[in-house]
Design a protein around this motif. Structure first.
Motif, PDB file in Angstrom:
ATOM      1  N   LEU A  94       0.841  -1.186   0.000  1.00  0.00           N
ATOM      2  CA  LEU A  94       0.000   0.000   0.000  1.00  0.00           C
ATOM      3  C   LEU A  94       0.879   1.239   0.000  1.00  0.00           C
ATOM      4  O   LEU A  94       1.853   1.314   0.739  1.00  0.00           O
ATOM      5  N   ARG A  95       0.498   2.227  -0.809  1.00  0.00           N
ATOM      6  CA  ARG A  95       1.057   3.563  -0.643  1.00  0.00           C
ATOM      7  C   ARG A  95       0.014   4.368   0.118  1.00  0.00           C
ATOM      8  O   ARG A  95      -1.042   4.700  -0.412  1.00  0.00           O
ATOM      9  N   ASP A  96       0.287   4.630   1.380  1.00  0.00           N
ATOM     10  CA  ASP A  96      -0.644   5.358   2.232  1.00  0.00           C
ATOM     11  C   ASP A  96      -0.469   6.846   1.952  1.00  0.00           C
ATOM     12  O   ASP A  96       0.538   7.443   2.321  1.00  0.00           O
ATOM     13  N   CYS A  97      -1.461   7.444   1.317  1.00  0.00           N
ATOM     14  CA  CYS A  97      -1.359   8.833   0.858  1.00  0.00           C
ATOM     15  C   CYS A  97      -1.876   9.811   1.904  1.00  0.00           C
ATOM     16  O   CYS A  97      -2.702  10.679   1.605  1.00  0.00           O
ATOM     17  N   ARG A 111       0.093 -10.206   9.167  1.00  0.00           N
ATOM     18  CA  ARG A 111      -1.047 -10.146   8.248  1.00  0.00           C
ATOM     19  C   ARG A 111      -1.224  -8.760   7.632  1.00  0.00           C
ATOM     20  O   ARG A 111      -2.108  -8.565   6.809  1.00  0.00           O
ATOM     21  N   MET A 112      -0.403  -7.803   8.031  1.00  0.00           N
ATOM     22  CA  MET A 112      -0.504  -6.457   7.469  1.00  0.00           C
ATOM     23  C   MET A 112       0.242  -6.374   6.138  1.00  0.00           C
ATOM     24  O   MET A 112       1.308  -6.966   5.981  1.00  0.00           O
ATOM     25  N   PRO A 113      -0.283  -5.606   5.190  1.00  0.00           N
ATOM     26  CA  PRO A 113       0.495  -5.338   3.982  1.00  0.00           C
ATOM     27  C   PRO A 113       1.714  -4.486   4.316  1.00  0.00           C
ATOM     28  O   PRO A 113       1.783  -3.854   5.377  1.00  0.00           O
ATOM     29  N   GLU A 114       2.657  -4.453   3.412  1.00  0.00           N
ATOM     30  CA  GLU A 114       3.728  -3.468   3.521  1.00  0.00           C
ATOM     31  C   GLU A 114       3.140  -2.099   3.190  1.00  0.00           C
ATOM     32  O   GLU A 114       2.384  -1.952   2.225  1.00  0.00           O
ATOM     33  N   ILE A 115       3.490  -1.087   3.980  1.00  0.00           N
ATOM     34  CA  ILE A 115       2.948   0.256   3.785  1.00  0.00           C
ATOM     35  C   ILE A 115       4.084   1.225   3.465  1.00  0.00           C
ATOM     36  O   ILE A 115       5.052   1.336   4.219  1.00  0.00           O
ATOM     37  N   VAL A 116       3.947   1.911   2.340  1.00  0.00           N
ATOM     38  CA  VAL A 116       4.836   3.010   1.959  1.00  0.00           C
ATOM     39  C   VAL A 116       4.109   4.289   2.351  1.00  0.00           C
ATOM     40  O   VAL A 116       3.029   4.583   1.847  1.00  0.00           O
ATOM     41  N   ARG A 117       4.688   5.070   3.239  1.00  0.00           N
ATOM     42  CA  ARG A 117       3.945   6.145   3.897  1.00  0.00           C
ATOM     43  C   ARG A 117       4.293   7.537   3.363  1.00  0.00           C
ATOM     44  O   ARG A 117       5.383   7.763   2.854  1.00  0.00           O
ATOM     45  N   THR A 151      11.218  11.400   7.537  1.00  0.00           N
ATOM     46  CA  THR A 151      10.840  10.077   8.043  1.00  0.00           C
ATOM     47  C   THR A 151       9.895   9.320   7.118  1.00  0.00           C
ATOM     48  O   THR A 151       9.413   8.242   7.483  1.00  0.00           O
ATOM     49  N   ASN A 152       9.611   9.864   5.938  1.00  0.00           N
ATOM     50  CA  ASN A 152       8.688   9.213   5.008  1.00  0.00           C
ATOM     51  C   ASN A 152       9.215   9.312   3.585  1.00  0.00           C
ATOM     52  O   ASN A 152       9.775  10.347   3.200  1.00  0.00           O
ATOM     53  N   PRO A 153       8.999   8.283   2.770  1.00  0.00           N
ATOM     54  CA  PRO A 153       9.474   8.345   1.383  1.00  0.00           C
ATOM     55  C   PRO A 153       8.603   9.199   0.474  1.00  0.00           C
ATOM     56  O   PRO A 153       9.005   9.512  -0.648  1.00  0.00           O
TER      57      PRO A 153
END
Length: 367
Positions: A94-97, A111-117, A151-153
């Motif tokens: 997920l890309r969390d926007c 069970r969580m997806p990988e999150i790109v924040r 701290t975020n990409p």
């Protein structure tokens, strides 16, 4: 990087291996190590869990909001449930926007997806949904962007929103401020994207070097050409655009210009996004889950993109291999996390097969 999962018995899968793009495939097999990693070499004692079918990297929801519900920010456990729903649907990246909830404590959940924040939205005071953004004045934006990028990409700007005096959508930021802010993010190694519904904010954002546009319903021939020239990507969130008529209805008699504008944007959205696709703008699949869109609907967005001009194969790639490459995440390569989906049919020909995967693995753990 995703957490290292606990050891479990190694696994073996055989079938048509897809790299997640519109064309790449080969018949073969792969293994999953006890540490949840892909191995292209045999692993002794592996249990065969898939024999036949199509094996592909986990899907990508390139625009979602883990931690936001219909009434705003949610508790961490509800955010966890949102992630579980996404993962079960096959969206394992997920890309969390933008989210006001710090979901990093969930990264240890297998069970969580990988999150790109992207941290929290950045907006001007009273120019976005209450409780979601960090409110800053224009002269404060470059420093706020730099802090988020530390701290975020990704960094998420609110590019336009209703301006009450005008009674319609209007840009939030002057062009010179945008240039300074985006330069600050790039200097820190982060990318920047922006929420934009209307037309007027787009030239300044694209001209300032922004990396992505979310929604993009106000794109014109000129701003599409700017995106193509600069390589700016578009995440149209088509299933959220379906809510535009209700947004217009909510404006009522108080903001008639805004209501009429949203209805116009909605009516032309399929043509707008089709024109961007035809021109060569890179397009990726994102649902805008959180708030008015429930989680777990990535396949609905893939189908919507297929219908406006991408076709099924490219729409699949926009939610799989192409999106993973854009987010700098691996696919079916040796040593990558075993984030895998197995389908009964070829998803490049029939996207509906993604609605009922035969198997979903997150870092080798069956979901």
């Amino acid at each position: 990087m995703p957490p290292t999962p606990p050891p479990h018995p190694p696994l073996h899968l055989r079938g048509v291996l897809l790299d997640g793009t519109a064309e790449g495939e080969r018949v073969g097999e792969l293994w999953v190590t006890a540490e949840g990693r892909i191995s292209l070499d045999p692993v002794p004692g592996a249990e065969t869990v898939a024999d036949g079918g199509w094996i592909l990297p986990g899907l990508v929801d390139a625009h979602c909001h883990v931690g936001i519900g219909p009434d705003g920010p949610v508790e961490l456990e509800e955010a966890r449930e949102q992630g579980h729903v996404d993962a079960a649907s096959g969206a394992l990246l997920l890309r969390d926007c933008g989210s006001p909830v710090d979901t990093r404590p969930l990264d240890d959940d297998p069970r969580m997806p990988e999150i790109v924040r992207a941290g929290r939205h950045l907006a001007r005071p009273k120019r976005y949904i209450r409780g979601l953004p960090i409110d800053v004045e224009p002269d404060e934006l470059p420093a706020a962007v730099a802090e988020t990028a530390r701290t975020n990409p990704w960094v998420k700007l609110v590019g336009d929103w209703i301006e009450r005096d005008a009674g319609d959508l209007a840009p939030l930021w002057p062009d010179d401020v945008l240039r300074a802010a985006i330069d600050a993010a790039h200097a820190a190694g982060a990318r920047v994207t922006a929420h934009v519904f209307g037309e007027d904010a787009l030239p300044g954002l694209i001209g300032a070097g922004i990396d992505g546009i979310e929604h993009g319903t106000g794109l014109t021939d000129d701003t599409i050409a700017m995106m193509v020239e600069r390589g700016t990507v578009l995440v149209p969130t088509l299933i959220n655009v379906e809510n535009f008529p209700s947004f217009a209805d909510a404006a009522g008699d108080k903001f008639p210009r805004y209501g009429a504008h949203m209805r116009e944007l909605y009516a032309r959205a399929p043509r707008t996004i089709a024109a961007a696709i035809e021109a060569g703008v890179p397009v990726f699949a994102g649902t805008d889950a959180g708030g008015g869109i429930v989680h777990g609907r990535i396949v609905d967005e893939v189908a919507a993109l297929a219908g406006v001009g991408l076709g099924p194969a490219r729409a699949f790639a926009a939610a799989c291999g192409d999106a993973r490459a854009w987010l700098d995440r691996p696919g079916l390569v040796d040593g990558a996390p075993a984030d895998l989906v197995v389908t009964s049919e070829d998803p490049r020909a029939d996207t509906d097969t993604l609605r009922s995967p035969r198997l979903v693995l997150r870092a080798g753990t069956t979901l």
